[in-house]
Write a protein that holds these residues in place. Structure first.
Motif, PDB file in Angstrom:
ATOM      1  N   ARG A 141       0.838  -1.205   0.000  1.00 58.94           N
ATOM      2  CA  ARG A 141       0.000   0.000   0.000  1.00 58.94           C
ATOM      3  C   ARG A 141       0.869   1.249   0.000  1.00 58.94           C
ATOM      4  O   ARG A 141       0.592   2.208  -0.736  1.00 58.94           O
ATOM      5  N   GLN A 142       1.936   1.256   0.773  1.00 56.23           N
ATOM      6  CA  GLN A 142       2.835   2.414   0.803  1.00 56.23           C
ATOM      7  C   GLN A 142       3.537   2.599  -0.546  1.00 56.23           C
ATOM      8  O   GLN A 142       3.681   3.719  -1.026  1.00 56.23           O
ATOM      9  N   GLN A 143       3.978   1.503  -1.157  1.00 57.63           N
ATOM     10  CA  GLN A 143       4.620   1.582  -2.468  1.00 57.63           C
ATOM     11  C   GLN A 143       3.649   2.114  -3.515  1.00 57.63           C
ATOM     12  O   GLN A 143       4.014   2.925  -4.367  1.00 57.63           O
ATOM     13  N   SER A 144       2.404   1.678  -3.442  1.00 53.72           N
ATOM     14  CA  SER A 144       1.385   2.133  -4.391  1.00 53.72           C
ATOM     15  C   SER A 144       1.118   3.631  -4.221  1.00 53.72           C
ATOM     16  O   SER A 144       0.993   4.362  -5.201  1.00 53.72           O
ATOM     17  N   ARG A 145       1.039   4.091  -2.980  1.00 54.69           N
ATOM     18  CA  ARG A 145       0.822   5.522  -2.717  1.00 54.69           C
ATOM     19  C   ARG A 145       2.004   6.343  -3.212  1.00 54.69           C
ATOM     20  O   ARG A 145       1.817   7.434  -3.770  1.00 54.69           O
ATOM     21  N   ALA A 146       3.222   5.861  -2.983  1.00 52.71           N
ATOM     22  CA  ALA A 146       4.413   6.580  -3.427  1.00 52.71           C
ATOM     23  C   ALA A 146       4.451   6.649  -4.949  1.00 52.71           C
ATOM     24  O   ALA A 146       4.786   7.707  -5.527  1.00 52.71           O
ATOM     25  N   ARG A 147       4.088   5.560  -5.622  1.00 49.39           N
ATOM     26  CA  ARG A 147       4.051   5.530  -7.080  1.00 49.39           C
ATOM     27  C   ARG A 147       3.000   6.514  -7.606  1.00 49.39           C
ATOM     28  O   ARG A 147       3.253   7.249  -8.564  1.00 49.39           O
TER      29      ARG A 147
END
Length: 154
Positions: A141-147
């Motif tokens: 979820r954090q990686q998706s938000r950062a992307r």
């Protein structure tokens, strides 16, 4: 599901087959042998301090433990968002087993307490799987938000 999670799918099918074998096969009611649970309960009760562990309590705990994998496997196969399907699948399987034992298997006993213990086991399994998969889900979820943030800046 099978293509995405082939190993979990095979293990789930093996579990469901074992569950069906344990709950839907004749229990040899005419033979005077004690089941494994009865032997465990008698052994535990014979010790000082564990007399409270009656056969009924051991059986309830065994039914809870028997359905923990149901919640785990359904959650792993369908994903965290469909956690409720795991609980529903466990309750549905338990209802079907109790119906089959009450209607078609004359040497088995259908017990409403089994619905409670099986449902509890499924909920424990779902919660356990949610807990174990939480770090990976949080990281994704954090990686998706950062992307998404990088894409909106560009």
């Amino acid at each position: 599901m099978f293509r995405r999670h082939p190993i979990v799918s095979v293990v789930t099918l093996a579990y469901l087959g074992t569950l069906a074998w344990l709950t839907l096969t004749p229990s040899n009611a005419g033979v005077r042998t004690f089941s494994l649970l009865q032997r465990v309960a008698r052994s535990v009760q014979s010790n000082v301090g564990t007399e409270f562990l009656t056969f009924g309590r051991v059986e309830f705990a065994a039914n809870v433990a028997l359905f923990v994998p149901m919640g785990v496997f359904v959650l792993l196969l369908l994903g965290r968002r469909l956690w409720w399907v795991g609980v529903f699948a466990g309750l549905l399987a338990s209802c079907w087993i109790e119906l089959a034992q009450g209607v078609w298997l004359s040497d088995r006993v259908s017990d409403p307490r089994d619905l409670l213990s099986n449902g509890l086991g499924t909920v424990v399994g779902v919660l356990l799987a949610l807990l174990v998969t939480w770090p990976a889900a949080h990281r994704l979820r954090q990686q998706s938000r950062a992307r998404a943030a990088r894409q909106s800046e560009a």
